[in-house]
Scaffold this motif. Structure first.
Motif, PDB file in Angstrom:
ATOM      1  N   PHE A 219     -13.761 -19.338  42.527  1.00 26.03           N
ATOM      2  CA  PHE A 219     -14.702 -20.420  42.848  1.00 26.03           C
ATOM      3  C   PHE A 219     -15.028 -21.275  41.627  1.00 26.03           C
ATOM      4  CE2 PHE A 219     -18.830 -19.492  40.902  1.00 26.03           C
ATOM      5  CZ  PHE A 219     -18.604 -18.214  40.412  1.00 26.03           C
ATOM      6  N   ALA A 220     -15.032 -20.676  40.431  1.00 25.39           N
ATOM      7  CA  ALA A 220     -15.413 -21.430  39.230  1.00 25.39           C
ATOM      8  C   ALA A 220     -14.294 -22.403  38.842  1.00 25.39           C
ATOM      9  CB  ALA A 220     -15.731 -20.477  38.081  1.00 25.39           C
ATOM     10  N   HIS A 235     -20.586 -36.038  37.580  1.00 29.20           N
ATOM     11  CA  HIS A 235     -21.878 -35.855  36.918  1.00 29.20           C
ATOM     12  C   HIS A 235     -22.507 -34.495  37.235  1.00 29.20           C
ATOM     13  CE1 HIS A 235     -23.001 -36.945  40.973  1.00 29.20           C
ATOM     14  NE2 HIS A 235     -24.237 -36.526  40.727  1.00 29.20           N
ATOM     15  N   LEU A 236     -21.916 -33.770  38.194  1.00 27.00           N
ATOM     16  CA  LEU A 236     -22.491 -32.465  38.563  1.00 27.00           C
ATOM     17  C   LEU A 236     -21.992 -31.378  37.617  1.00 27.00           C
ATOM     18  CD1 LEU A 236     -21.873 -32.695  42.420  1.00 27.00           C
ATOM     19  CD2 LEU A 236     -24.075 -32.942  41.257  1.00 27.00           C
ATOM     20  N   SER A 237     -22.827 -30.391  37.359  1.00 27.77           N
ATOM     21  CA  SER A 237     -22.355 -29.246  36.585  1.00 27.77           C
ATOM     22  C   SER A 237     -21.564 -28.336  37.521  1.00 27.77           C
ATOM     23  CB  SER A 237     -23.548 -28.481  35.991  1.00 27.77           C
ATOM     24  OG  SER A 237     -24.246 -27.817  37.031  1.00 27.77           O
ATOM     25  N   THR A 238     -20.727 -27.464  36.951  1.00 24.89           N
ATOM     26  CA  THR A 238     -19.954 -26.548  37.801  1.00 24.89           C
ATOM     27  C   THR A 238     -20.905 -25.621  38.568  1.00 24.89           C
ATOM     28  OG1 THR A 238     -19.641 -25.218  35.820  1.00 24.89           O
ATOM     29  CG2 THR A 238     -17.773 -26.550  36.550  1.00 24.89           C
ATOM     30  N   LEU A 239     -22.049 -25.301  37.963  1.00 25.97           N
ATOM     31  CA  LEU A 239     -23.027 -24.468  38.674  1.00 25.97           C
ATOM     32  C   LEU A 239     -23.591 -25.214  39.886  1.00 25.97           C
ATOM     33  CD1 LEU A 239     -24.807 -21.941  38.984  1.00 25.97           C
ATOM     34  CD2 LEU A 239     -26.417 -22.955  37.355  1.00 25.97           C
ATOM     35  N   GLU A 240     -23.906 -26.501  39.691  1.00 21.53           N
ATOM     36  CA  GLU A 240     -24.412 -27.289  40.835  1.00 21.53           C
ATOM     37  C   GLU A 240     -23.356 -27.401  41.933  1.00 21.53           C
ATOM     38  OE1 GLU A 240     -27.523 -30.382  38.635  1.00 21.53           O
ATOM     39  OE2 GLU A 240     -25.374 -30.697  38.422  1.00 21.53           O
ATOM     40  N   ILE A 241     -22.112 -27.589  41.521  1.00 18.77           N
ATOM     41  CA  ILE A 241     -21.033 -27.687  42.524  1.00 18.77           C
ATOM     42  C   ILE A 241     -20.910 -26.363  43.280  1.00 18.77           C
ATOM     43  CG2 ILE A 241     -18.531 -27.965  42.844  1.00 18.77           C
ATOM     44  CD1 ILE A 241     -18.624 -29.918  40.422  1.00 18.77           C
ATOM     45  N   ALA A 242     -20.934 -25.257  42.537  1.00 23.07           N
ATOM     46  CA  ALA A 242     -20.836 -23.945  43.185  1.00 23.07           C
ATOM     47  C   ALA A 242     -21.976 -23.773  44.187  1.00 23.07           C
ATOM     48  CB  ALA A 242     -20.865 -22.834  42.138  1.00 23.07           C
ATOM     49  N   ARG A 243     -23.184 -24.157  43.803  1.00 22.15           N
ATOM     50  CA  ARG A 243     -24.333 -24.003  44.704  1.00 22.15           C
ATOM     51  C   ARG A 243     -24.159 -24.846  45.968  1.00 22.15           C
ATOM     52  NH1 ARG A 243     -28.717 -21.348  43.278  1.00 22.15           N
ATOM     53  NH2 ARG A 243     -29.943 -22.531  44.784  1.00 22.15           N
ATOM     54  N   LEU A 316     -13.993 -23.329  30.986  1.00 19.91           N
ATOM     55  CA  LEU A 316     -13.123 -23.808  32.067  1.00 19.91           C
ATOM     56  C   LEU A 316     -12.185 -24.922  31.590  1.00 19.91           C
ATOM     57  CD1 LEU A 316     -15.653 -23.640  35.019  1.00 19.91           C
ATOM     58  CD2 LEU A 316     -13.461 -22.436  34.911  1.00 19.91           C
ATOM     59  N   ALA A 317     -12.679 -25.777  30.679  1.00 20.04           N
ATOM     60  CA  ALA A 317     -11.817 -26.828  30.135  1.00 20.04           C
ATOM     61  C   ALA A 317     -10.644 -26.180  29.402  1.00 20.04           C
ATOM     62  CB  ALA A 317     -12.611 -27.724  29.190  1.00 20.04           C
ATOM     63  N   TYR A 318     -10.941 -25.130  28.665  1.00 14.15           N
ATOM     64  CA  TYR A 318      -9.888 -24.394  27.955  1.00 14.15           C
ATOM     65  C   TYR A 318      -8.962 -23.696  28.944  1.00 14.15           C
ATOM     66  CZ  TYR A 318      -8.428 -19.667  26.633  1.00 14.15           C
ATOM     67  OH  TYR A 318      -7.744 -18.501  26.544  1.00 14.15           O
ATOM     68  N   ARG A 319      -9.529 -23.028  29.905  1.00 15.97           N
ATOM     69  CA  ARG A 319      -8.753 -22.256  30.887  1.00 15.97           C
ATOM     70  C   ARG A 319      -7.769 -23.151  31.663  1.00 15.97           C
ATOM     71  NH1 ARG A 319      -6.337 -17.885  32.998  1.00 15.97           N
ATOM     72  NH2 ARG A 319      -6.577 -17.637  35.236  1.00 15.97           N
ATOM     73  N   ILE A 320      -8.311 -24.210  32.261  1.00 11.86           N
ATOM     74  CA  ILE A 320      -7.483 -25.103  33.078  1.00 11.86           C
ATOM     75  C   ILE A 320      -6.544 -25.905  32.171  1.00 11.86           C
ATOM     76  CG2 ILE A 320      -7.559 -27.003  34.766  1.00 11.86           C
ATOM     77  CD1 ILE A 320      -8.662 -24.319  35.836  1.00 11.86           C
ATOM     78  N   GLY A 321      -7.047 -26.241  30.956  1.00 15.18           N
ATOM     79  CA  GLY A 321      -6.227 -26.984  29.994  1.00 15.18           C
ATOM     80  C   GLY A 321      -5.036 -26.162  29.513  1.00 15.18           C
ATOM     81  N   GLN A 322      -5.235 -24.861  29.366  1.00 13.34           N
ATOM     82  CA  GLN A 322      -4.159 -23.975  28.923  1.00 13.34           C
ATOM     83  C   GLN A 322      -3.040 -23.936  29.976  1.00 13.34           C
ATOM     84  OE1 GLN A 322      -4.920 -19.596  28.897  1.00 13.34           O
ATOM     85  NE2 GLN A 322      -4.423 -19.749  26.726  1.00 13.34           N
ATOM     86  N   THR A 323      -3.435 -23.790  31.235  1.00 10.88           N
ATOM     87  CA  THR A 323      -2.452 -23.777  32.320  1.00 10.88           C
ATOM     88  C   THR A 323      -1.718 -25.122  32.374  1.00 10.88           C
ATOM     89  OG1 THR A 323      -3.955 -22.331  33.527  1.00 10.88           O
ATOM     90  CG2 THR A 323      -2.162 -23.289  34.786  1.00 10.88           C
ATOM     91  N   ALA A 324      -2.472 -26.227  32.219  1.00 12.85           N
ATOM     92  CA  ALA A 324      -1.871 -27.561  32.277  1.00 12.85           C
ATOM     93  C   ALA A 324      -0.899 -27.768  31.113  1.00 12.85           C
ATOM     94  CB  ALA A 324      -2.958 -28.631  32.265  1.00 12.85           C
TER      95      ALA A 324
END
Ligand SMILES: *Cc1c(COP(=O)(O)O)cnc(C)c1O
Length: 458
Positions: A219-220, A235-243, A316-324
């Protein structure tokens, strides 16, 4: 070229890994019947078999483990996890479980009766198996773009809402005990689902009075893709999106071995009081008391900290950036992959890489074996070994459309040079690809054969 994201951490504990010599790799593979699941982990140099439970915990998680409260009932660890569950997911009730499939077991045991249907974008194989084990029929209704390996759709995990409506009308809402969606879509390449799609899917389910459950393993990562790609969400934080995501659902389950950054754990969460009572009874019978659910107190604490760390946007920027970055390097080297890259893995297109090997000689298996023999790298075949089956009527073999090798990326575990090394190994395999041969199966059980099959090179 995508830059490599600088790791937002430094390393304070190391785990040695070793590339054993080529003749030892050859011997290890022979002993393993050329099945990578049968290798000893110490014979693997870079292990990309799965991202499940293979990640690295942080200093805060290890510190939290030391404060674990091992009381049988009502432990402080449980309440610390409950606070975080409330903050992120907001469901009225939850129980911890030892993994994702334990939650699936309980949910399907309570809700699925023989002949019933459970729709989703795509069910992961343990979900699929648990529904079938109750006599139910798992149904995948992902958008068509998901099956096109080069279609750049930003939310290839989306459910086809029109297909879902038609499907519900066809089988009847009374035959659907719950509806689901998997975020991100693991079985479909770790592709994200948009917030708008989740909203529409929730609306359709609720219109027909069907409870809506989310398989929340990643989910994150999904929330981060929404922030990056969905109009109006930057403009939303990942926490706000998750909620916002979970506010749309009646329940969720999760394997915490993914985005909660732990080596073991999971949960099942619901709103309904009666269903929760029945879940508790089932949990006590099979997993443990409601405040620990088959986990140690310290595991609950590691999960509580990991859930928040998993939503951290720098991580998450690092995580998704690493895969990319990894995907980009492979693409520039001319190595065929599924695009766009998802969150947790790269999928090599073995069908395009080894066009001279037919389905019946397992091109994915050939590439996975070659990656190990050439560079000590372990991935997993997702193709004809895993999914080919004989047609029940004609007995003719039906092969999957795609022959893939998945390279799953453990969280916070490997660095840039590991990925650069894998790209080099694949480049060298490209140069010798005409010499690579297929495989023959010498033993296979009737179900889930990829775990224990044995092979011989042709
Ligand atoms: C891993 C996974 C599961 C099952 O979880 P386990 O912890 O392996 O039992 C279920 N759904 C998805 C999408 C997963 O990735």
């Amino acid at each position: 070229m995508k830059p490599y994201p600088v790791e937002p951490f430094r390393i304070k504990m190391v785990e040695p890994i070793r590339l054993i010599p080529p003749d030892e790799r050859q011997k290890a593979m022979q002993t393993a019947g050329y099945n990578l699941f049968n290798l000893r982990a110490e014979d693997v140099f870079i292990d990309l078999l799965t991202d499940s439970g293979t990640g690295t915990m942080s200093q805060d998680q290890w510190a939290a483990m030391m404060t674990g409260d091992e009381s049988y009932a009502g432990a402080r660890s449980y309440y610390r996890l409950a606070d975080v569950m409330q903050k992120i997911f907001g469901f009225e009730h939850f129980v911890p479980t030892h993994q994702g499939r334990a939650a699936e077991n309980i949910l399907t045991q309570l809700l699925v009766k023989p002949g019933m249907y459970v729709p989703s974008n795509m069910h992961f194989d343990t979900t699929d198996g648990n529904i079938r084990a109750r006599g139910g029929r798992p149904t995948n209704l992902v958008i068509d773009e998901a099956f096109d390996p080069t279609n750049p759709h930003p939310f290839k995990g989306n459910m086809d809402v029109q297909k879902l409506r038609t499907f519900i009308e066809q089988v009847g809402p009374q035959n659907i005990p719950f509806g689901s969606i998997t975020i991100t879509n693991n079985a479909g390449g770790g592709q994200p689902v948009s917030l708008e799609n989740i909203r529409q899917v929730a609306e359709v389910y609720h219109h027909y009075g069907i409870p809506f459950f989310i398989d929340a393993c990643r989910f994150a990562e999904n929330a981060y893709f929404i922030k990056q790609r969905e109009p109006g969400c930057a403009h939303l934080s990942t926490l706000e999106i998750a909620r916002q995501i979970f506010a749309l659902a009646d329940g969720a389950w999760m394997s915490a071995k993914k985005d909660a950054l732990v080596n073991i754990g999971g949960f099942l969460a619901v709103r309904d009081d009666d269903l929760f009572q029945r879940i508790c009874n089932e949990l006590i019978l099979r997993e443990g008391f409601v405040t620990y659910g088959g986990l140690a107190g310290r595991d609950l604490d590691a999960m509580a900290v990991g859930l928040m760390e998993g939503l951290d946007e720098e991580y998450l920027a690092y995580r998704i950036g690493q895969t990319a970055y990894f995907a980009d390097q492979l693409k520039s080297a001319g190595i065929p992959i599924i695009e766009p890259a998802g969150g947790h893995a790269i999928y090599l297109d073995a069908g395009r890489f080894l066009p001279h090997i037919p389905h019946a000689e397992y091109p994915g298996q050939a590439l996975a074996a070659a990656l190990y023999l050439e560079g000590g790298i372990r991935g997993v075949e997702i193709g004809s070994v895993m999914f080919a089956y004989p047609d029940p009527d004609s007995g003719e073999m039906i092969y999957p459309k795609l022959e893939l090798v998945r390279l799953a990326i453990p969280r916070r575990t490997y660095t840039r040079s590991h990925f650069d090394y894998i790209v080099e190994v694949l480049k060298s395999l490209t140069d010798q690809r005409e010499t690579l041969r297929g495989y023959r199966i010498t033993y296979a059980p009737p179900l889930l054969r990829h775990f224990t099959a044995r092979f011989e090179p042709l």
